[in-house]
Scaffold this motif. Structure first.
Motif, PDB file in Angstrom:
ATOM      1  N   LEU A  50       0.860  -1.179   0.000  1.00  0.00           N
ATOM      2  CA  LEU A  50       0.000   0.000   0.000  1.00  0.00           C
ATOM      3  C   LEU A  50       0.900   1.233   0.000  1.00  0.00           C
ATOM      4  O   LEU A  50       2.005   1.198   0.544  1.00  0.00           O
ATOM      5  N   SER A  51       0.412   2.333  -0.619  1.00  0.00           N
ATOM      6  CA  SER A  51       1.185   3.572  -0.582  1.00  0.00           C
ATOM      7  C   SER A  51       0.826   4.346   0.682  1.00  0.00           C
ATOM      8  O   SER A  51      -0.160   4.036   1.356  1.00  0.00           O
ATOM      9  N   ILE A  52       1.632   5.361   0.995  1.00  0.00           N
ATOM     10  CA  ILE A  52       1.346   6.199   2.171  1.00  0.00           C
ATOM     11  C   ILE A  52      -0.035   6.842   2.033  1.00  0.00           C
ATOM     12  O   ILE A  52      -0.804   6.897   2.991  1.00  0.00           O
ATOM     13  N   LEU A  53      -0.357   7.298   0.825  1.00  0.00           N
ATOM     14  CA  LEU A  53      -1.668   7.925   0.608  1.00  0.00           C
ATOM     15  C   LEU A  53      -2.793   6.934   0.889  1.00  0.00           C
ATOM     16  O   LEU A  53      -3.801   7.280   1.520  1.00  0.00           O
ATOM     17  N   GLU A  54      -2.606   5.703   0.447  1.00  0.00           N
ATOM     18  CA  GLU A  54      -3.640   4.685   0.687  1.00  0.00           C
ATOM     19  C   GLU A  54      -3.759   4.362   2.177  1.00  0.00           C
ATOM     20  O   GLU A  54      -4.861   4.142   2.693  1.00  0.00           O
ATOM     21  N   LEU A  57      -5.718   7.206   3.615  1.00  0.00           N
ATOM     22  CA  LEU A  57      -7.144   7.124   3.270  1.00  0.00           C
ATOM     23  C   LEU A  57      -7.849   6.032   4.079  1.00  0.00           C
ATOM     24  O   LEU A  57      -8.962   6.231   4.573  1.00  0.00           O
ATOM     25  N   LEU A  58      -7.188   4.895   4.219  1.00  0.00           N
ATOM     26  CA  LEU A  58      -7.788   3.800   4.994  1.00  0.00           C
ATOM     27  C   LEU A  58      -8.001   4.209   6.443  1.00  0.00           C
ATOM     28  O   LEU A  58      -9.067   3.979   7.019  1.00  0.00           O
ATOM     29  N   LEU A  61     -10.745   7.061   6.529  1.00  0.00           N
ATOM     30  CA  LEU A  61     -12.103   6.762   6.054  1.00  0.00           C
ATOM     31  C   LEU A  61     -12.669   5.475   6.642  1.00  0.00           C
ATOM     32  O   LEU A  61     -13.850   5.410   6.974  1.00  0.00           O
ATOM     33  N   VAL A  62     -11.844   4.438   6.724  1.00  0.00           N
ATOM     34  CA  VAL A  62     -12.342   3.175   7.293  1.00  0.00           C
ATOM     35  C   VAL A  62     -12.258   3.230   8.812  1.00  0.00           C
ATOM     36  O   VAL A  62     -13.177   2.846   9.520  1.00  0.00           O
ATOM     37  N   PHE A  71      -8.007  -5.831   5.424  1.00  0.00           N
ATOM     38  CA  PHE A  71      -7.962  -5.202   4.105  1.00  0.00           C
ATOM     39  C   PHE A  71      -6.589  -5.428   3.475  1.00  0.00           C
ATOM     40  O   PHE A  71      -6.472  -5.905   2.345  1.00  0.00           O
ATOM     41  N   TYR A  75      -5.888  -7.693   0.271  1.00  0.00           N
ATOM     42  CA  TYR A  75      -5.405  -6.962  -0.901  1.00  0.00           C
ATOM     43  C   TYR A  75      -4.125  -7.587  -1.431  1.00  0.00           C
ATOM     44  O   TYR A  75      -3.983  -7.848  -2.621  1.00  0.00           O
TER      45      TYR A  75
ATOM     46  N   MET B   1       3.333   8.334  -2.965  1.00  0.00           N
ATOM     47  CA  MET B   1       2.065   9.009  -2.710  1.00  0.00           C
ATOM     48  C   MET B   1       1.109   8.823  -3.876  1.00  0.00           C
ATOM     49  O   MET B   1       0.692   9.772  -4.527  1.00  0.00           O
ATOM     50  N   THR B   2       0.792   7.592  -4.174  1.00  0.00           N
ATOM     51  CA  THR B   2      -0.092   7.368  -5.310  1.00  0.00           C
ATOM     52  C   THR B   2      -1.202   6.403  -4.923  1.00  0.00           C
ATOM     53  O   THR B   2      -1.120   5.690  -3.940  1.00  0.00           O
ATOM     54  N   THR B   3      -2.223   6.445  -5.728  1.00  0.00           N
ATOM     55  CA  THR B   3      -3.253   5.423  -5.634  1.00  0.00           C
ATOM     56  C   THR B   3      -3.945   5.354  -6.982  1.00  0.00           C
ATOM     57  O   THR B   3      -3.807   6.256  -7.800  1.00  0.00           O
ATOM     58  N   ILE B  11     -11.515   1.569  -1.274  1.00  0.00           N
ATOM     59  CA  ILE B  11     -11.433   2.135   0.073  1.00  0.00           C
ATOM     60  C   ILE B  11     -12.754   2.826   0.430  1.00  0.00           C
ATOM     61  O   ILE B  11     -13.268   2.681   1.541  1.00  0.00           O
ATOM     62  N   CYS B  14     -15.295   0.214   1.385  1.00  0.00           N
ATOM     63  CA  CYS B  14     -15.049  -0.292   2.743  1.00  0.00           C
ATOM     64  C   CYS B  14     -15.433   0.750   3.789  1.00  0.00           C
ATOM     65  O   CYS B  14     -15.957   0.411   4.859  1.00  0.00           O
ATOM     66  N   ALA B  15     -15.156   2.025   3.472  1.00  0.00           N
ATOM     67  CA  ALA B  15     -15.513   3.093   4.407  1.00  0.00           C
ATOM     68  C   ALA B  15     -17.027   3.117   4.605  1.00  0.00           C
ATOM     69  O   ALA B  15     -17.521   3.232   5.731  1.00  0.00           O
ATOM     70  N   THR B  18     -18.308   0.238   6.772  1.00  0.00           N
ATOM     71  CA  THR B  18     -17.962   0.342   8.202  1.00  0.00           C
ATOM     72  C   THR B  18     -18.711   1.504   8.855  1.00  0.00           C
ATOM     73  O   THR B  18     -18.934   1.509  10.055  1.00  0.00           O
ATOM     74  N   ARG B  22     -22.117   1.841  12.315  1.00  0.00           N
ATOM     75  CA  ARG B  22     -21.810   2.754  13.420  1.00  0.00           C
ATOM     76  C   ARG B  22     -22.874   3.836  13.574  1.00  0.00           C
ATOM     77  O   ARG B  22     -23.171   4.272  14.682  1.00  0.00           O
TER      78      ARG B  22
END
Lengths: 244, 107
Positions: A50-54, A57-58, A61-62, A71, A75, B1-3, B11, B14-15, B18, B22
């Motif tokens: 996973l990247s730092i950005l991912e 985000l996880l 957001l999660v 996850f 993955y 720093m990519t996605t 993501i 999944c968010a 979850t 809640r």
């Protein structure tokens, strides 16, 4: 490290003031858990490509430790999207019960604020909130926000820092940090039992025995997170039936 | 720093799943009054769910039989003791982590 210990012991039976700062303070004892688990997740995330950005985000957001680990595991194993989403849903379904337990204390607040309380509910904030509710019979919104936001921001920061230094730590498990979560559950359980009267305590201890047995049997038939959920539902029902 | 876009959607998915469990109860209890029996039932949730989460961590489900995970089970004893003795979250967490670190490094 010393002040909060005093607080846990000295919380008066009557309600404390509903303040954001008090919520932040009551969050402090759980922070070591968030930091160590979040950090470990960052390390594992990097190892799972996973990247730092991912990772950011996880965590933002999660916002759920066990779900994020699962996850990453699914993955990296190349599981299809549908499997990852359904598994995440099942792993976090226990939060439904937690929210349902805490929510009745907040009905006097607006719908929007309730969405806020619910969105940031975790195992730990649930544990701290029900412990406080058990003692004081009420919860305040500003206190809950202080507790929730402290936990949330600490979690995101820990995950990202873990990701940043992840490349230099090959084996985070060696330091036992993953056990922080279990230790926290043990402490929260004890704190909840400490609030119970003598009669109730005996009842609770019997129920804990039921939890052990039923969870053990169910563990043969289903994934452990589902077993936790179903065991809780069954034993809480036994609790109501056997209550005097 | 990519996605990637797909990863972002994953993501988000999944968010969403979850977030729903809640938030739904918080909206639900504002609009309907829970019956007394449900409130009594909810009283038992904290102890049940916390003990289930503890036991889950002790069980090793990888083999043919469900057994106790020896490391977690050994660490459980001093951790529980410190929790009962200090009634402190932070001391308990430190005790648990230290015990496991010792077990993993010296045994």
């Amino acid at each position: 490290m010393t002040t909060e210990i005093k607080e846990v012991k000295d919380i008066p039976k009557t309600a404390t003031e509903d303040s954001f700062i008090q919520g932040m303070k009551d969050c402090i004892p759980t922070l070591l858990g968030y930091i160590s688990i979040g950090f470990a997740f960052g390390v594992v995330g990097i190892a799972s490509n996973l990247s730092i950005l991912e990772i950011f985000l996880l965590s933002a957001l999660v916002y759920a430790g066990s779900a994020q680990f699962i996850f990453a595991g699914l993955y990296v194993a190349g599981a299809p999207m549908s499997v990852i989403i359904i598994t995440t849903f099942i792993v976090n379904l226990r939060h439904f019960l937690m929210s349902l337990t805490v929510a009745p204390y907040f009905t006097r607040y607006s719908a929007l604020r309730n969405v806020g309380f619910g969105s940031l509910l975790t195992d730990e904030t649930f544990g701290v909130a029900v412990t406080k509710a058990g003692k004081e019979k009420q919860l305040g919104g500003r206190w809950m926000d202080g507790l929730n936001l402290t936990a949330y921001l600490t979690w995101i920061a820990s995950c990202v820092v873990g990701g940043l230094v992840g490349n230099w730590i090959p084996n985070p498990e060696r330091w036992g940090l993953d056990y922080a979560l279990v230790a926290m559950f043990i402490a929260l359980l004890v704190l909840n039992l400490a609030n119970a009267s003598k009669n109730k305590l005996m009842h609770y201890i019997k129920l804990i025995g039921c939890v052990f047995g039923i969870l053990y049997i169910l563990s043969y038939f289903m994934p452990s997170h589902l077993a936790v959920l179903i065991t809780t539902i069954i034993v809480a029902t036994i609790g109501v039936i056997t209550e005097k | 720093m990519t996605t990637t876009f797909m990863m972002f959607l994953l993501i988000l998915g999944c968010a969403f799943v979850t977030w729903l469990p809640r938030v739904i109860p918080f909206i639900l209890v504002r609009n309907i009054e829970l019956p007394k029996v449900v409130l009594r039932w909810l009283q038992f949730i904290p102890v049940c769910i916390l003990s289930a989460l503890v036991f889950q961590s002790l069980f090793n489900t990888e083999g043919k039989f469900v057994t106790l995970h020896w490391e977690s089970t050994i660490a459980f004893v001093p951790t529980l003791f410190i929790a009962l003795w200090t009634k402190s979250l932070s001391k308990t967490v430190v005790a648990g982590v230290l015990t496991v670190a010792v077990l993993r490094n010296f045994f």
